[in-house]
Write a protein that holds these residues in place. Sequence first.
Motif, short mmCIF file in Angstrom:
data_model
loop_
_atom_site.label_atom_id
_atom_site.label_comp_id
_atom_site.label_asym_id
_atom_site.label_seq_id
_atom_site.Cartn_x
_atom_site.Cartn_y
_atom_site.Cartn_z
N SER A 636 0.92 -1.58 0.77
CA SER A 636 0.19 0.00 -0.37
C SER A 636 0.78 1.15 0.00
O SER A 636 0.50 2.45 -0.28
CB SER A 636 -1.25 0.20 1.29
N ILE A 637 2.01 1.24 0.59
CA ILE A 637 2.62 2.06 0.50
C ILE A 637 4.28 2.29 -0.42
O ILE A 637 5.13 2.39 -0.50
CB ILE A 637 3.60 2.76 2.06
N GLU A 638 3.63 1.39 -1.23
CA GLU A 638 4.62 1.11 -2.73
C GLU A 638 5.97 0.68 -1.97
O GLU A 638 6.85 1.13 -2.58
CB GLU A 638 4.59 2.39 -3.52
N LEU A 639 6.40 -0.47 -0.75
CA LEU A 639 7.43 -0.02 -0.71
C LEU A 639 7.91 -1.60 -1.09
O LEU A 639 6.92 -3.17 -1.44
CB LEU A 639 7.14 -0.25 0.94
N MET A 640 9.00 -2.09 -1.19
CA MET A 640 9.20 -3.49 -2.17
C MET A 640 10.08 -3.84 -1.12
O MET A 640 10.33 -3.82 -0.07
CB MET A 640 10.80 -2.73 -2.64
N VAL A 641 9.46 -5.61 -0.82
CA VAL A 641 9.83 -5.97 0.41
C VAL A 641 10.75 -7.07 -0.32
O VAL A 641 10.88 -7.53 -1.13
CB VAL A 641 8.48 -7.63 0.44
N ASP A 642 12.05 -6.77 0.91
CA ASP A 642 13.26 -8.35 0.80
C ASP A 642 12.88 -8.97 1.07
O ASP A 642 12.93 -9.34 2.07
CB ASP A 642 14.07 -7.42 1.52
N GLU A 643 12.86 -10.01 -0.21
CA GLU A 643 12.33 -11.09 0.25
C GLU A 643 13.94 -12.31 0.24
O GLU A 643 13.59 -13.77 0.97
CB GLU A 643 11.79 -11.96 -1.22
N ASN A 644 14.96 -11.41 -0.16
CA ASN A 644 15.86 -12.21 1.00
C ASN A 644 16.53 -12.35 1.81
O ASN A 644 17.17 -11.56 2.47
CB ASN A 644 17.38 -11.48 -0.66
N ASP A 645 15.57 -13.02 2.91
CA ASP A 645 16.73 -13.59 4.14
C ASP A 645 18.00 -13.88 3.68
O ASP A 645 18.14 -14.55 2.60
CB ASP A 645 15.47 -14.04 4.80
N SER A 646 18.63 -13.91 4.44
CA SER A 646 19.79 -14.53 4.88
C SER A 646 19.32 -16.56 4.63
O SER A 646 18.66 -16.30 5.26
CB SER A 646 21.09 -14.31 5.99
N GLU A 649 19.13 -17.41 7.97
CA GLU A 649 17.53 -17.51 8.42
C GLU A 649 16.07 -18.91 8.06
O GLU A 649 15.74 -18.87 8.61
CB GLU A 649 16.67 -15.88 8.12
N ARG A 650 16.43 -18.21 6.75
CA ARG A 650 15.79 -18.89 5.68
C ARG A 650 15.75 -20.85 6.41
O ARG A 650 14.86 -21.20 6.43
CB ARG A 650 16.16 -18.95 3.85
N ALA A 651 17.03 -21.41 6.42
CA ALA A 651 16.81 -22.44 7.27
C ALA A 651 16.46 -22.90 8.53
O ALA A 651 15.69 -23.34 8.70
CB ALA A 651 18.47 -22.72 6.92
N ASN A 652 16.72 -21.96 8.95
CA ASN A 652 15.83 -21.45 10.49
C ASN A 652 14.09 -21.67 10.30
O ASN A 652 13.66 -22.11 11.06
CB ASN A 652 16.34 -20.04 11.47
N ASN A 653 13.50 -20.85 9.53
CA ASN A 653 12.57 -20.55 9.09
C ASN A 653 12.52 -21.89 8.58
O ASN A 653 11.33 -22.07 9.65
CB ASN A 653 12.18 -20.19 8.72
N ILE A 654 12.79 -22.39 8.31
CA ILE A 654 12.55 -24.31 7.23
C ILE A 654 12.31 -25.32 8.61
O ILE A 654 11.86 -25.25 8.58
CB ILE A 654 12.77 -24.37 5.96
N ARG A 655 13.40 -24.65 9.40
CA ARG A 655 12.79 -26.21 10.10
C ARG A 655 12.28 -26.15 11.28
O ARG A 655 11.87 -27.01 12.02
CB ARG A 655 14.64 -25.93 11.19
N LYS A 656 11.74 -24.39 12.00
CA LYS A 656 10.84 -23.96 12.37
C LYS A 656 9.94 -24.46 11.50
O LYS A 656 8.85 -25.54 13.21
CB LYS A 656 11.02 -22.53 12.93
N LYS A 657 9.32 -24.11 10.50
CA LYS A 657 8.07 -25.23 10.33
C LYS A 657 7.88 -26.70 10.52
O LYS A 657 7.13 -27.29 10.42
CB LYS A 657 8.08 -24.67 8.61
N LYS A 658 9.27 -26.95 10.42
CA LYS A 658 8.77 -28.82 9.93
C LYS A 658 9.04 -28.85 11.24
O LYS A 658 8.30 -29.70 11.94
CB LYS A 658 10.58 -29.19 9.51
N ALA A 659 9.66 -28.30 12.38
CA ALA A 659 9.50 -29.25 14.08
C ALA A 659 7.95 -28.90 14.46
O ALA A 659 7.61 -29.64 14.42
CB ALA A 659 10.44 -28.22 14.99
N SER A 660 7.40 -27.79 13.90
CA SER A 660 5.50 -27.54 14.45
C SER A 660 5.36 -28.12 13.35
O SER A 660 4.39 -28.73 14.66
CB SER A 660 5.86 -26.19 13.66
#
Length: 790
Positions: A636-646, A649-660
Amino acid sequence: MAALPPKKKQRKRNHDAGQFDSLRWTSSLPDAGDDPFSAFAGLNDFEGGVLSLEEIDESEWGLELPKVRETRGKKQKKETKRKREREESKGDEVTGEEDTNGEAVKEVKKNKKKKKKKTKKAKKPEESSEKEEEPVNDANTNDKTDVEEDEVDDSEYHAWYELRLHPLLMKSICRLKFKEPTPIQKACIPAGAHQGKDVIGAAETGSGKTLAFGLPILQRLLEEREKFERRQAEESGKADETIVSKGLLRALIITPTRELALQVTDHLKQVAIGTDVKVVPIVGGMSTEKQERLLKGRPEIVVGTPGRLWELMSGGEIHLVELHSLSFFVLDEADRMIDNGHFQELQSIIDMLPMVREGHAEDTENCVTASGFQRKKRQTLVFSATIALSSDFRKKLKRGSVKTKQDGEINSIEALSERAGMRSNAAIIDLTNASIMANNLEESFIECKEEDKDAYLYYILSVHGQGRTIVFCTSIAALRHLSSLMKILNVNVWTLHAQMQQRARLKAIDRFRGSDHGTLIATDVAARGLDIPGVRTVVHYQLPHSAEVYVHRSGRTARASADGCSIALISPKEASKFASLCRSFSKESFKQFPIEASYMPEVLKRLSLARQIDKVLRKESQDKADKSWFQRNAESIELMVDENDSDDERANNIRKKKASSAQLKKLQQELNSLLSRPLQPKSFSSRYLAGAGISPLLQQQFEELARQKLANFGNPRDNNNKKKMVVIGQDCVEPLQALRSSGQEVSMDTKGAAEKRRNLDNLRRKRKEDKKRLHDQKRKERKRLKAGGD
Ligand SMILES: Nc1ncnc2c1ncn2[C@@H]1O[C@H](COP(=O)(O)OP(=O)(O)OP(=O)(O)O)[C@@H](O)[C@H]1O
């Protein structure tokens, strides 16, 4: 019905008057004070009042009650007479034609067939109109033949005849199989329908109040129409099209909730089938255009909620602002109307009503369309299950000195009634008993910790899962929490609260209505008026804020002579509220709902798993919602969202999701395995197998097993011994049954409870003061030390 001879008429009137002697007439209630639960204390101390009966000439109405089945003797005599006449007429007809070749006989048969066809045709329009959304039936379709053909057993419906209702209404009553009027109907119909009085009516929930005001309205409309038509016929048949009452708004019924408005509409429509009186609901949450279209049909009766009604009225909706012809102004569940959020609009609606002056007809001088009949006084009918009036209400009405708030707002039923034009000779009919509860309602409670309420509710629903249950919460948050837990536990639940869209609300009610053993979790939006047959149990998961709401909630069960039970879950925090509730109903004892403690370990195990699953699911949906919120706002404020997590971070997120999701899967598997077998008590005898949750099928199988075992024993002595094996599936035991067979009467020491609460409060205050003092001392000490060090 033919006019009664004068003597009989007199006797009949006396009889009616005698009936009223047995009623309690109200006008006094002690001041409720600040305690919301004390409003009903001493409700039975009412003052007397007498209804005066006006002269009514039945012959003038030209009424005919439905033909009833005659007594056997009379019937036989009539039958013989009819037979003789038939034979005579047959003879006439046959001899009147050529009888040589049998043509005449054929003719007679043909005529008979024609007649039969005609009767069938005459019946059809009425049958089809029952299915229509808006039953707009022509009174003419209900000709005498129809009424006469109804098999009505005199002995079954005679209790209604005293009320001298129009034959078309009687026909509906017979069709609905309402064998006799309920006490509130018996008391209100003469006053409202025949004496033209204003009525304040109070009776327990489910006692038939809708028809107590609905029948007088329909009676008066039909009666006026007939009188008018007769007069027109007498005056050389010249019909003056402007005066016929059709098409003018005659009755405005206001209810606090949309569901109640729809239900009242349906109920009145059922009774109005066969008349051409139109009843239309006007409620919020539905398309305004559709409702405007409905109003274009110029219904005589409108049932609505204050918000939508006022919206249309203030917008100048023509049918709703032509109020000079209004003959009935009804407030259903009146006490709820003065709650916040309702009275503003209600007050505005009332202010639009033409003035009614005591002893005068309505101020309708400028009105050209209202007929003489309609210019009669407008009647105000105010109904509720819980009604609190001051002792000198009638006097105040006479003086016109009922107080409103200083800023002119309505703050009581009394002020509301007066403002709506209630006259001082109003019939005040209060049939509430001392406890205000239906007589066939069993009330009970379970004392438990706040955090254990879920477990006890699950226990009730699974161990005694028979019949429909409504669970009441005071907050929507509690309702949401509860419904998601119960769904995880595979309990069939629907929800109903004010934040739901109207469509969803109606759907939930409909589905609940369609399920024999369903559970509805609702806020107090469902507390008033909802009439769902077969509700066997009401659970107060959280206690309501006032005693009235408690009464209305509990009144969703034990309706219209059925029985039912209510169970209040009382946490320590609610104990004093509950004691106050008992006090206000002058109840000294309540039954404790029986809990079989041996089930609780298993119940708690399941619930703990369900809570863990719920937590994981909530977290997941919260994460999703947060993410989409972030993305939406960034866009809505025309901001580019940086999808490029480190990468980390990405591996951590995936691990968390899998665990959950692994955790979720494990929990669900564990819960499913528990749910796949019946809820069993921790220890049970193999001889007396008591299994809650035993399905009827399983029970059948156990019984079969028991029989087979018996048959395998050759020794008759052994056989006798084993005969004692019993299979008990508690699933088949309704809460009401369980309560009746083992509920413990617990006396409520309400004074003691208040004393205890006061002591506890004192103790808490003292502890707080001590703590504060200690804290101050320490602070001073520290300061002193610091100052010394310096
Ligand atoms: N005379 C009667 N005989 C049998 N059943 C009746 C009779 N009159 C009404 N009923 C039925 O009783 C039920 C309760 O009626 P109704 O909804 O009018 O009660 P109520 O007093 O308005 O209840 P509440 O205070 O909860 O709104 C309805 O299902 C209705 O069809």
